[in-house]
Design an enzyme around this catalytic site. Structure first.
Site, PDB file in Angstrom:
ATOM      1  N   HIS A  81     -12.738  -4.295   4.190  1.00  0.00           N
ATOM      2  CA  HIS A  81     -11.283  -4.358   4.276  1.00  0.00           C
ATOM      3  C   HIS A  81     -10.746  -3.748   5.581  1.00  0.00           C
ATOM      4  O   HIS A  81      -9.972  -4.390   6.287  1.00  0.00           O
ATOM      5  CB  HIS A  81     -10.684  -3.656   3.044  1.00  0.00           C
ATOM      6  N   HIS A 131      -6.883  -3.585   9.868  1.00  0.00           N
ATOM      7  CA  HIS A 131      -8.049  -4.417   9.562  1.00  0.00           C
ATOM      8  C   HIS A 131      -8.933  -4.473  10.814  1.00  0.00           C
ATOM      9  O   HIS A 131      -8.882  -5.438  11.571  1.00  0.00           O
ATOM     10  CB  HIS A 131      -7.594  -5.809   9.124  1.00  0.00           C
ATOM     11  N   HIS A 189      -3.016   2.038   8.323  1.00  0.00           N
ATOM     12  CA  HIS A 189      -4.088   1.193   7.802  1.00  0.00           C
ATOM     13  C   HIS A 189      -4.186  -0.050   8.668  1.00  0.00           C
ATOM     14  O   HIS A 189      -3.179  -0.707   8.927  1.00  0.00           O
ATOM     15  CB  HIS A 189      -3.799   0.821   6.338  1.00  0.00           C
ATOM     16  N   GLU A 208       0.836  -1.209   0.000  1.00  0.00           N
ATOM     17  CA  GLU A 208       0.000   0.000   0.000  1.00  0.00           C
ATOM     18  C   GLU A 208       0.868   1.256   0.000  1.00  0.00           C
ATOM     19  O   GLU A 208       0.349   2.355   0.204  1.00  0.00           O
ATOM     20  CB  GLU A 208      -0.929   0.020   1.228  1.00  0.00           C
ATOM     21  N   GLU A 247     -18.145  11.108  22.382  1.00  0.00           N
ATOM     22  CA  GLU A 247     -17.018  11.974  22.017  1.00  0.00           C
ATOM     23  C   GLU A 247     -16.469  11.738  20.611  1.00  0.00           C
ATOM     24  O   GLU A 247     -15.481  12.357  20.204  1.00  0.00           O
ATOM     25  CB  GLU A 247     -15.933  11.890  23.092  1.00  0.00           C
TER      26      GLU A 247
END
Ligand code: 13P
Ligand code: ZN
Length: 276
Positions: free
Chosen positions: A212, A143, A141, A117, A171
């Site tokens: 994803h 999962h 990133h 990525e 919040e």
């Protein structure tokens, strides 16, 4: 002193470990990159390999990031191993003067490469740096299971997701007042998901990747981890509530007026377009 003791590497390793402990990084799932400051680079430069790696084209270009250095997790590497075998699991890359290629200057021992990525992270570093006058340095990133679960049943649009997350836990609107973007299902690791995400990250500092996970940005490790954690926690409560009430809308929820009031009292600008 070793490179593992420098503050930027320590912060990076800790975040990988924290994400692993949350259960967000099965196998090689998830990735992290950090755009280094000049001070960070000065501290780690003595440890750079004598011969840098070859220049590798990324398939995306960001001239504003030319000459910058990034710490990155490796493709196929496991977050749980980052603290145990740091120079194998992560590395430092330098960007060329066109802003379209990288080369490895430290780490990723044993022939490793930056995360698949990396083009997505890179493009989004450029977008987020512009959107925050250079403040944002971290892209993460993960999962995140509850966020993924929500994408299996809700309409895949930013307004729906932002409202559901804001209204589940008080919040949330303070932590992500613009809401979250939503990317429809896409093949991971390609330039299509890179471009689609970067369009959303002009507005949001978090984007959900359908089926994803989640993609977050922030100025430092704590803030970015905290953003990921807050969104996933709200999603978890949302899923638990739906599970105990037969998947019906909640009986009690925060009103739109209540959300507006939080914005006023906390002196933050909330995304009005997402409020009724
Ligand atoms: P990498 O191992 O290449 O970082 O890929 C993991 C992932 O989560 C892709 O989206
Ligand atoms: Zn992923």
């Amino acid at each position: 002193m070793s490179i593992e003791e420098t503050p930027c590497i320590q912060g990076f390793v800790r975040m990988c470990n924290d994400g692993w402990n949350q259960g967000w990084h099965e196998r090689n799932g998830g990735n992290l990159t950090y755009r280094m400051t000049d001070e960070d680079v000065a501290a780690v430069k003595p440890y750079f390999t004598e011969e840098p790696g070859n220049w590798v084209e990324m398939g995306v270009c960001a001239e504003d990031l030319a000459g910058q250095y990034f710490i990155t997790t490796g493709s196929g590497k496991y977050m749980r191993n980052v603290a145990l075998a740091t120079s194998d699991a992560i590395g430092i890359v330098e960007i060329n003067d066109k802003g379209d290629s990288y080369r490895i200057v430290w780490g990723l021992d044993n022939g490793g490469r930056p995360t698949s990525e990396f083009p997505t992270h890179f493009l989004n570093h450029s977008v987020r740096a512009k959107a925050t006058q250079g403040a944002n340095r971290v892209i993460y990133h993960a999962h995140t299971p509850a966020v993924i679960a929500m994408t299996n049943i809700l309409p895949l649009d930013a307004r729906t997701f932002s409202r559901e997350l804001w209204k589940t836990m008080t919040e949330c609107i303070v932590v992500f007042p613009m809401g979250v973007g939503v990317v429809p299902w896409m093949v991971p690791g390609g330039s299509e998901i890179a471009v689609a995400t970067s369009e959303l990250m002009k507005t949001y500092d978090a984007a959900i990747w359908s089926q994803h996970g989640l993609f977050c940005s922030g100025p430092d490790f704590d803030t970015t981890f905290g953003l990921m954690h807050t969104i996933e926690k709200s999603a978890q409560i949302w899923c638990q509530t739906r599970a105990i009430n037969g998947n019906q809308p909640f009986a009690n929820t925060i009103t739109d007026e209540g959300l507006r009031q939080i914005g006023k009292d906390f002196n933050i600008e909330v995304n009005e377009a997402f409020l009724d």
